[in-house]
Design an enzyme around this catalytic site. Sequence first.
Site, PDB file in Angstrom:
ATOM      1  N   ASP A   1      55.471  30.677  39.295  1.00  0.00           N
ATOM      2  CA  ASP A   1      56.097  31.595  38.331  1.00  0.00           C
ATOM      3  C   ASP A   1      56.858  30.827  37.238  1.00  0.00           C
ATOM      4  O   ASP A   1      57.380  29.741  37.479  1.00  0.00           O
ATOM      5  CB  ASP A   1      57.070  32.512  39.088  1.00  0.00           C
ATOM      6  CG  ASP A   1      57.422  33.745  38.280  1.00  0.00           C
ATOM      7  OD1 ASP A   1      56.758  34.019  37.259  1.00  0.00           O
ATOM      8  OD2 ASP A   1      58.370  34.440  38.668  1.00  0.00           O
TER       9      ASP A   1
ATOM     10  N   ASN B   1      55.684  30.362  33.853  1.00  0.00           N
ATOM     11  CA  ASN B   1      54.897  29.765  32.746  1.00  0.00           C
ATOM     12  C   ASN B   1      55.319  30.345  31.400  1.00  0.00           C
ATOM     13  O   ASN B   1      55.493  29.620  30.422  1.00  0.00           O
ATOM     14  CB  ASN B   1      53.399  30.058  32.927  1.00  0.00           C
ATOM     15  CG  ASN B   1      52.816  29.342  34.118  1.00  0.00           C
ATOM     16  OD1 ASN B   1      53.436  28.448  34.668  1.00  0.00           O
ATOM     17  ND2 ASN B   1      51.617  29.733  34.525  1.00  0.00           N
TER      18      ASN B   1
ATOM     19  N   TRP C   1      58.817  29.193  30.324  1.00  0.00           N
ATOM     20  CA  TRP C   1      58.759  27.768  29.944  1.00  0.00           C
ATOM     21  C   TRP C   1      58.280  27.656  28.499  1.00  0.00           C
ATOM     22  O   TRP C   1      58.843  26.896  27.704  1.00  0.00           O
ATOM     23  CB  TRP C   1      57.796  27.037  30.886  1.00  0.00           C
ATOM     24  CG  TRP C   1      57.681  25.559  30.674  1.00  0.00           C
ATOM     25  CD1 TRP C   1      58.424  24.581  31.280  1.00  0.00           C
ATOM     26  CD2 TRP C   1      56.766  24.871  29.796  1.00  0.00           C
ATOM     27  NE1 TRP C   1      58.029  23.337  30.834  1.00  0.00           N
ATOM     28  CE2 TRP C   1      57.011  23.480  29.921  1.00  0.00           C
ATOM     29  CE3 TRP C   1      55.766  25.289  28.921  1.00  0.00           C
ATOM     30  CZ2 TRP C   1      56.302  22.516  29.221  1.00  0.00           C
ATOM     31  CZ3 TRP C   1      55.053  24.327  28.212  1.00  0.00           C
ATOM     32  CH2 TRP C   1      55.323  22.960  28.363  1.00  0.00           C
TER      33      TRP C   1
ATOM     34  N   HIS D   1      50.806  28.678  30.399  1.00  0.00           N
ATOM     35  CA  HIS D   1      49.764  28.682  31.433  1.00  0.00           C
ATOM     36  C   HIS D   1      48.984  27.367  31.401  1.00  0.00           C
ATOM     37  O   HIS D   1      48.615  26.837  32.454  1.00  0.00           O
ATOM     38  CB  HIS D   1      48.818  29.871  31.240  1.00  0.00           C
ATOM     39  CG  HIS D   1      49.505  31.199  31.411  1.00  0.00           C
ATOM     40  ND1 HIS D   1      50.318  31.474  32.482  1.00  0.00           N
ATOM     41  CD2 HIS D   1      49.495  32.328  30.651  1.00  0.00           C
ATOM     42  CE1 HIS D   1      50.788  32.712  32.370  1.00  0.00           C
ATOM     43  NE2 HIS D   1      50.304  33.249  31.267  1.00  0.00           N
TER      44      HIS D   1
ATOM     45  N   THR E   1      46.707  41.672  41.265  1.00  0.00           N
ATOM     46  CA  THR E   1      46.091  42.943  40.845  1.00  0.00           C
ATOM     47  C   THR E   1      46.929  43.574  39.724  1.00  0.00           C
ATOM     48  O   THR E   1      46.402  44.305  38.895  1.00  0.00           O
ATOM     49  CB  THR E   1      45.980  43.926  42.040  1.00  0.00           C
ATOM     50  OG1 THR E   1      47.192  43.855  42.790  1.00  0.00           O
ATOM     51  CG2 THR E   1      44.825  43.592  42.953  1.00  0.00           C
ATOM     52  N   GLU E   2      48.224  43.242  39.702  1.00  0.00           N
ATOM     53  CA  GLU E   2      49.117  43.810  38.681  1.00  0.00           C
ATOM     54  C   GLU E   2      49.004  43.076  37.332  1.00  0.00           C
ATOM     55  O   GLU E   2      49.382  43.609  36.295  1.00  0.00           O
ATOM     56  CB  GLU E   2      50.583  43.780  39.148  1.00  0.00           C
ATOM     57  CG  GLU E   2      50.914  44.734  40.294  1.00  0.00           C
ATOM     58  CD  GLU E   2      50.428  44.273  41.654  1.00  0.00           C
ATOM     59  OE1 GLU E   2      50.392  43.044  41.899  1.00  0.00           O
ATOM     60  OE2 GLU E   2      50.030  45.132  42.469  1.00  0.00           O
TER      61      GLU E   2
ATOM     62  N   TRP F   1      46.538  42.485  35.516  1.00  0.00           N
ATOM     63  CA  TRP F   1      45.617  43.110  34.547  1.00  0.00           C
ATOM     64  C   TRP F   1      46.396  43.898  33.498  1.00  0.00           C
ATOM     65  O   TRP F   1      45.900  44.163  32.417  1.00  0.00           O
ATOM     66  CB  TRP F   1      44.639  44.062  35.252  1.00  0.00           C
ATOM     67  CG  TRP F   1      43.661  43.377  36.151  1.00  0.00           C
ATOM     68  CD1 TRP F   1      43.652  43.408  37.515  1.00  0.00           C
ATOM     69  CD2 TRP F   1      42.533  42.548  35.774  1.00  0.00           C
ATOM     70  NE1 TRP F   1      42.614  42.646  38.006  1.00  0.00           N
ATOM     71  CE2 TRP F   1      41.908  42.120  36.960  1.00  0.00           C
ATOM     72  CE3 TRP F   1      42.005  42.121  34.552  1.00  0.00           C
ATOM     73  CZ2 TRP F   1      40.782  41.296  36.961  1.00  0.00           C
ATOM     74  CZ3 TRP F   1      40.877  41.300  34.550  1.00  0.00           C
ATOM     75  CH2 TRP F   1      40.283  40.903  35.746  1.00  0.00           C
TER      76      TRP F   1
ATOM     77  N   ARG G   1      48.899  42.978  31.790  1.00  0.00           N
ATOM     78  CA  ARG G   1      49.477  42.144  30.718  1.00  0.00           C
ATOM     79  C   ARG G   1      48.684  42.344  29.422  1.00  0.00           C
ATOM     80  O   ARG G   1      47.557  42.839  29.459  1.00  0.00           O
ATOM     81  CB  ARG G   1      49.422  40.674  31.124  1.00  0.00           C
ATOM     82  CG  ARG G   1      50.341  40.398  32.284  1.00  0.00           C
ATOM     83  CD  ARG G   1      50.449  38.932  32.589  1.00  0.00           C
ATOM     84  NE  ARG G   1      51.478  38.783  33.611  1.00  0.00           N
ATOM     85  CZ  ARG G   1      52.203  37.705  33.794  1.00  0.00           C
ATOM     86  NH1 ARG G   1      52.026  36.660  33.038  1.00  0.00           N
ATOM     87  NH2 ARG G   1      53.112  37.648  34.740  1.00  0.00           N
TER      88      ARG G   1
ATOM     89  N   LEU H   1      41.607  19.227  52.206  1.00  0.00           N
ATOM     90  CA  LEU H   1      42.568  20.290  51.887  1.00  0.00           C
ATOM     91  C   LEU H   1      41.858  21.610  51.609  1.00  0.00           C
ATOM     92  O   LEU H   1      40.895  21.654  50.839  1.00  0.00           O
ATOM     93  CB  LEU H   1      43.349  19.858  50.634  1.00  0.00           C
ATOM     94  CG  LEU H   1      44.281  20.910  50.022  1.00  0.00           C
ATOM     95  CD1 LEU H   1      45.513  21.140  50.899  1.00  0.00           C
ATOM     96  CD2 LEU H   1      44.714  20.495  48.616  1.00  0.00           C
TER      97      LEU H   1
ATOM     98  N   LEU I   1      58.692  38.531  46.767  1.00  0.00           N
ATOM     99  CA  LEU I   1      57.367  38.129  47.266  1.00  0.00           C
ATOM    100  C   LEU I   1      56.234  38.570  46.348  1.00  0.00           C
ATOM    101  O   LEU I   1      55.134  38.021  46.411  1.00  0.00           O
ATOM    102  CB  LEU I   1      57.118  38.714  48.659  1.00  0.00           C
ATOM    103  CG  LEU I   1      57.978  38.153  49.787  1.00  0.00           C
ATOM    104  CD1 LEU I   1      57.632  38.826  51.104  1.00  0.00           C
ATOM    105  CD2 LEU I   1      57.751  36.645  49.922  1.00  0.00           C
TER     106      LEU I   1
HETATM  107  C1  FPP Z   1      53.299  33.379  36.409  1.00  0.00           C
HETATM  108  O1  FPP Z   1      54.039  33.027  35.256  1.00  0.00           O
HETATM  109  C2  FPP Z   1      52.000  32.725  36.388  1.00  0.00           C
HETATM  110  C3  FPP Z   1      50.791  33.355  36.329  1.00  0.00           C
HETATM  111  C4  FPP Z   1      50.648  34.824  36.270  1.00  0.00           C
HETATM  112  C5  FPP Z   1      49.536  32.607  36.268  1.00  0.00           C
HETATM  113  C6  FPP Z   1      49.452  31.313  37.000  1.00  0.00           C
HETATM  114  C7  FPP Z   1      48.355  30.561  36.398  1.00  0.00           C
HETATM  115  C8  FPP Z   1      48.317  29.231  36.191  1.00  0.00           C
HETATM  116  C9  FPP Z   1      49.325  28.258  36.646  1.00  0.00           C
HETATM  117  C10 FPP Z   1      47.145  28.739  35.385  1.00  0.00           C
HETATM  118  C11 FPP Z   1      46.209  27.927  36.156  1.00  0.00           C
HETATM  119  C12 FPP Z   1      45.560  28.578  37.301  1.00  0.00           C
HETATM  120  C13 FPP Z   1      44.377  28.161  37.802  1.00  0.00           C
HETATM  121  C14 FPP Z   1      43.856  28.732  39.071  1.00  0.00           C
HETATM  122  C15 FPP Z   1      43.582  27.117  37.150  1.00  0.00           C
HETATM  123  P1  FPP Z   1      54.491  34.173  34.263  1.00  0.00           P
HETATM  124  O2  FPP Z   1      53.467  34.271  33.180  1.00  0.00           O
HETATM  125  O3  FPP Z   1      54.714  35.447  35.018  1.00  0.00           O
HETATM  126  O4  FPP Z   1      55.816  33.580  33.704  1.00  0.00           O
HETATM  127  P2  FPP Z   1      57.136  34.406  33.326  1.00  0.00           P
HETATM  128  O5  FPP Z   1      57.617  35.056  34.574  1.00  0.00           O
HETATM  129  O6  FPP Z   1      58.065  33.345  32.815  1.00  0.00           O
HETATM  130  O7  FPP Z   1      56.742  35.387  32.255  1.00  0.00           O
END
Ligand code: FPP
Length: 260
Positions: A37, A39, A42, A54, A83-84, A86, A88, A148, A212
């Site tokens: 969480d 991205n 950041w 991302h 599932t949630e 989608w 965005r 792994l 969670l």
């Molecule tokens: C949550 O951050 C992250 C995601 C919904 C996506 C996670 C995806 C990656 C790390 C990209 C790479 C994945 C693969 C399998 C190659 P957020 O967008 O909810 O961040 P926020 O809470 O700060 O808005």
Amino acid sequence: MNADAMNIFKFLRKKHTSALAVPPLEKRPRHIAFIMDGNGRWAQKRSLPRSAGHAAGTEALREIIKACDEFKIEVMSIYAFSTENWNRPQEEVSALMKLITKYFVSEIDELHEKGVKIKILGELEKFPEEQRLALEKAMEKTKDNKGLKLNIALNYGGRAEIVRAAKAISGKCVSGEMDVDKIDYDALSNEMYTSGDPDVDLLIRTSGDKRLSNFLLWQTWYAEIIFNPVFWPDYNRAELIKDLNEYAARDRRFGRVKTK
Ligand code: FPP
């Protein structure tokens, strides 16, 4: 995302420095689940679009897969798309889809060489054909690997997984293949996407949020949970080693009292 942009995101990520050692193997979790969480936050902090977060998150993922492999973790499960998710904005969903496909196309040979076994948790039907084929190819190519186990939750929801398992078991009971009295925890576990994997020992959620979010609800029943405040793109090998040390220091009693 061009190569220059990708290099900038790599550069912006926190570098790892750690004085801590990795705990001994018997003190390490067999199964770690990650809620990657933060991205978006950041990226926003750096006035970049969310998709840049991302992309930087993918770099963090690459580093953590490498570390988990090196630390002999048996199973690593990651929450890549719920599932949630989608719901965005369309541009973000499609940027994520592209990133996920690109990741699998470009990384698959290296992962395969390392012996990583890829499994998708969730319903792939809803994914565009290009993504679905890339993911199915990755699973097929790595299915006999013994290293792994990398579980990638995509279009995944924990409650939906439990309902799916309940339906499968009810079907077996109705057809006479299974007796109602034989329904137990193992029977349910065998119907989960994670069938055959140990339950989650350690769940790590980055970004400081403490919930969670419908991830591996069945499998985390006695998991230790660490809420690490760093945003996922800054999560690195040193943060993982720190979290592994915190896990190793915890007293896991599974509801029992301490015996010594
Ligand atoms: C949550 O951050 C992250 C995601 C919904 C996506 C996670 C995806 C990656 C790390 C990209 C790479 C994945 C693969 C399998 C190659 P957020 O967008 O909810 O961040 P926020 O809470 O700060 O808005």
